[in-house]
Design a protein around this motif. Structure first.
Motif, mmCIF file in Angstrom:
data_model
loop_
_atom_site.group_PDB
_atom_site.id
_atom_site.type_symbol
_atom_site.label_atom_id
_atom_site.label_comp_id
_atom_site.label_asym_id
_atom_site.label_seq_id
_atom_site.Cartn_x
_atom_site.Cartn_y
_atom_site.Cartn_z
ATOM 1 N N VAL A 32 3.833 -5.339 6.646
ATOM 2 C CA VAL A 32 3.768 -4.698 5.333
ATOM 3 C C VAL A 32 2.306 -4.627 4.923
ATOM 4 N N LEU A 33 1.904 -3.478 4.431
ATOM 5 C CA LEU A 33 0.514 -3.262 4.038
ATOM 6 C C LEU A 33 0.464 -2.637 2.647
ATOM 7 N N PRO A 34 0.532 -3.473 1.611
ATOM 8 C CA PRO A 34 0.371 -2.939 0.255
ATOM 9 C C PRO A 34 -1.086 -2.618 -0.014
ATOM 10 N N ALA A 35 -1.336 -1.790 -0.991
ATOM 11 C CA ALA A 35 -2.706 -1.427 -1.351
ATOM 12 C C ALA A 35 -3.540 -2.670 -1.640
ATOM 13 N N TRP A 36 -2.911 -3.677 -2.265
ATOM 14 C CA TRP A 36 -3.632 -4.907 -2.605
ATOM 15 C C TRP A 36 -4.235 -5.552 -1.359
ATOM 16 N N THR A 37 -3.476 -5.635 -0.301
ATOM 17 C CA THR A 37 -3.952 -6.251 0.935
ATOM 18 C C THR A 37 -5.002 -5.382 1.617
ATOM 19 N N ALA A 38 -4.762 -4.086 1.624
ATOM 20 C CA ALA A 38 -5.686 -3.160 2.279
ATOM 21 C C ALA A 38 -7.004 -3.035 1.531
ATOM 22 N N GLY A 39 -6.949 -3.261 0.216
ATOM 23 C CA GLY A 39 -8.144 -3.053 -0.602
ATOM 24 C C GLY A 39 -8.378 -1.592 -0.905
ATOM 25 N N HIS A 40 -7.428 -0.767 -0.532
ATOM 26 C CA HIS A 40 -7.516 0.683 -0.747
ATOM 27 C C HIS A 40 -6.113 1.190 -1.045
ATOM 28 N N ALA A 41 -6.034 2.164 -1.935
ATOM 29 C CA ALA A 41 -4.740 2.739 -2.289
ATOM 30 C C ALA A 41 -4.597 4.126 -1.682
ATOM 31 N N LYS A 42 -3.360 4.480 -1.343
ATOM 32 C CA LYS A 42 -3.097 5.848 -0.904
ATOM 33 C C LYS A 42 -3.510 6.817 -2.010
ATOM 34 N N PRO A 43 -4.054 7.970 -1.683
ATOM 35 C CA PRO A 43 -4.148 8.598 -0.363
ATOM 36 C C PRO A 43 -5.425 8.297 0.414
ATOM 37 N N ASP A 44 -6.166 7.262 0.043
ATOM 38 C CA ASP A 44 -7.371 6.895 0.774
ATOM 39 C C ASP A 44 -7.030 6.728 2.258
ATOM 40 N N PRO A 45 -7.707 7.438 3.153
ATOM 41 C CA PRO A 45 -7.407 7.335 4.587
ATOM 42 C C PRO A 45 -7.505 5.915 5.126
ATOM 43 N N GLU A 46 -8.314 5.059 4.478
ATOM 44 C CA GLU A 46 -8.538 3.712 4.998
ATOM 45 C C GLU A 46 -7.252 2.916 5.121
ATOM 46 N N ILE A 47 -6.324 3.073 4.197
ATOM 47 C CA ILE A 47 -5.091 2.284 4.269
ATOM 48 C C ILE A 47 -4.265 2.703 5.477
ATOM 49 N N TYR A 48 -4.312 3.986 5.821
ATOM 50 C CA TYR A 48 -3.585 4.460 7.000
ATOM 51 C C TYR A 48 -4.279 4.024 8.284
ATOM 52 N N LEU A 49 -5.585 4.023 8.275
ATOM 53 C CA LEU A 49 -6.331 3.565 9.448
ATOM 54 C C LEU A 49 -6.046 2.083 9.711
ATOM 55 N N GLN A 50 -5.939 1.304 8.641
ATOM 56 C CA GLN A 50 -5.608 -0.112 8.810
ATOM 57 C C GLN A 50 -4.211 -0.281 9.393
ATOM 58 N N ALA A 51 -3.270 0.558 8.948
ATOM 59 C CA ALA A 51 -1.902 0.488 9.475
ATOM 60 C C ALA A 51 -1.884 0.802 10.970
ATOM 61 N N LEU A 52 -2.636 1.806 11.381
ATOM 62 C CA LEU A 52 -2.703 2.172 12.797
ATOM 63 C C LEU A 52 -3.297 1.038 13.624
ATOM 64 N N LYS A 53 -4.301 0.377 13.067
ATOM 65 C CA LYS A 53 -4.938 -0.738 13.767
ATOM 66 C C LYS A 53 -3.973 -1.914 13.908
ATOM 67 N N ILE A 54 -3.256 -2.234 12.836
ATOM 68 C CA ILE A 54 -2.295 -3.328 12.878
ATOM 69 C C ILE A 54 -1.221 -3.066 13.938
ATOM 70 N N ALA A 55 -0.750 -1.819 13.982
ATOM 71 C CA ALA A 55 0.320 -1.454 14.918
ATOM 72 C C ALA A 55 -0.208 -1.157 16.317
ATOM 73 N N ASN A 56 -1.529 -1.054 16.447
ATOM 74 C CA ASN A 56 -2.139 -0.715 17.733
ATOM 75 C C ASN A 56 -1.522 0.567 18.302
ATOM 76 N N THR A 57 -1.441 1.568 17.442
ATOM 77 C CA THR A 57 -0.804 2.835 17.796
ATOM 78 C C THR A 57 -1.714 3.988 17.394
ATOM 79 N N SER A 58 -1.716 5.054 18.158
ATOM 80 C CA SER A 58 -2.543 6.214 17.825
ATOM 81 C C SER A 58 -1.906 7.013 16.698
ATOM 82 N N ALA A 59 -2.723 7.745 15.969
ATOM 83 C CA ALA A 59 -2.229 8.561 14.856
ATOM 84 C C ALA A 59 -1.234 9.605 15.332
ATOM 85 N N SER A 60 -1.468 10.159 16.523
ATOM 86 C CA SER A 60 -0.593 11.219 17.034
ATOM 87 C C SER A 60 0.801 10.705 17.376
#
Length: 233
Positions: free
Chosen positions: A154-182
């Protein structure tokens, strides 16, 4: 086209929602303390004050030295005042604290079919994450709703330090999952936050919009029933 390996989901108004709306919940708690407030007036005051609070102290005050509880207490008191409660009333602090505690322990209900969709995602051995503009109470709320076990992270904005739609929160999710955006799909109910935001980092996205009349004209991928997201996997 790469197959989907990661599905990230918004939470509020995608998987769970506030029972009866914010106005109903706030007015119900206030009534316990002998304060009568109009739910419709509360809804209007909440929307106005939410925008101002988020602009002044983004991400629930995380980057401004506030706790999320302090952030919410401030917002709730402003909402109550703008809904007709006297700011000098000694009860305002008591009502505000009660409301804040209330949403940590109740006030939520599941969106229809959310559990069956989560179960199906796990059956398909997909990585499932919650990416949502929520504070640090998210895990506890999901646990109380009996759906935390369906998420790999789970990645809430509080943990990410960024709120959607900031791309950073999505980039962090991809890193956590070790998965490519595509190989990733995001689903949520907000056009900017959940449809446009993830596409900026190369993820697929689907807009969940139960009311088809509210769909922006340039949305290509949309579902009105949550189980239909399975068609995009």
């Amino acid at each position: 086209m790469p197959s989907v390996k990661l599905v990230t989901l918004d939470v509020t108004n995608t998987l769970i929602r506030v029972v009866g709306g914010v106005g109903h919940q706030y007015s119900s708690v206030a009534k316990v303390h002998g304060v009568e407030l109009d739910p419709d007036v509360i809804n209007q005051a909440f929307r106005k004050n939410w925008k101002e609070q988020e602009k002044k102290f983004p991400v629930f005050g995380r980057n401004s030295g506030l706790t999320s509880r302090q952030w919410w207490d401030s917002l709730v008191q402003k909402t109550l005042t703008h809904s007709g409660m006297d700011s000098t009333d000694n009860k305002i602090c008591i009502v505000s604290q009660h409301i804040c505690t209330h949403f940590e322990t109740g006030g939520w209900t599941l969106i229809p079919s959310s559990v069956s969709v989560l179960e199906e995602l796990k059956k398909r051995n997909l990585t499932v994450g919650a990416v949502t503009n929520f504070d640090d109470t998210l895990e506890n709320v999901l646990r109380r709703m009996s759906i935390l076990q369906y998420f790999d992270f789970v990645l809430p904005a509080w943990t990410a330090g960024h709120a959607k739609p900031d791309p950073e929160i999505y980039l962090q999710a991809l890193k956590i999952a070790n998965t490519s955006a595509s190989e990733s799909l995001h689903v949520g109910d907000d056009y900017q936050n959940d449809y446009i935001g993830p596409r900026k980092v190369g993820m697929k996205s689907v807009l969940f919009c139960p009311n088809i009349a509210n769909v922006p004209i340039d949305v290509e991928h949309i579902v009105t029933d949550l189980p239909d997201i399975l068609n995009y996997l």
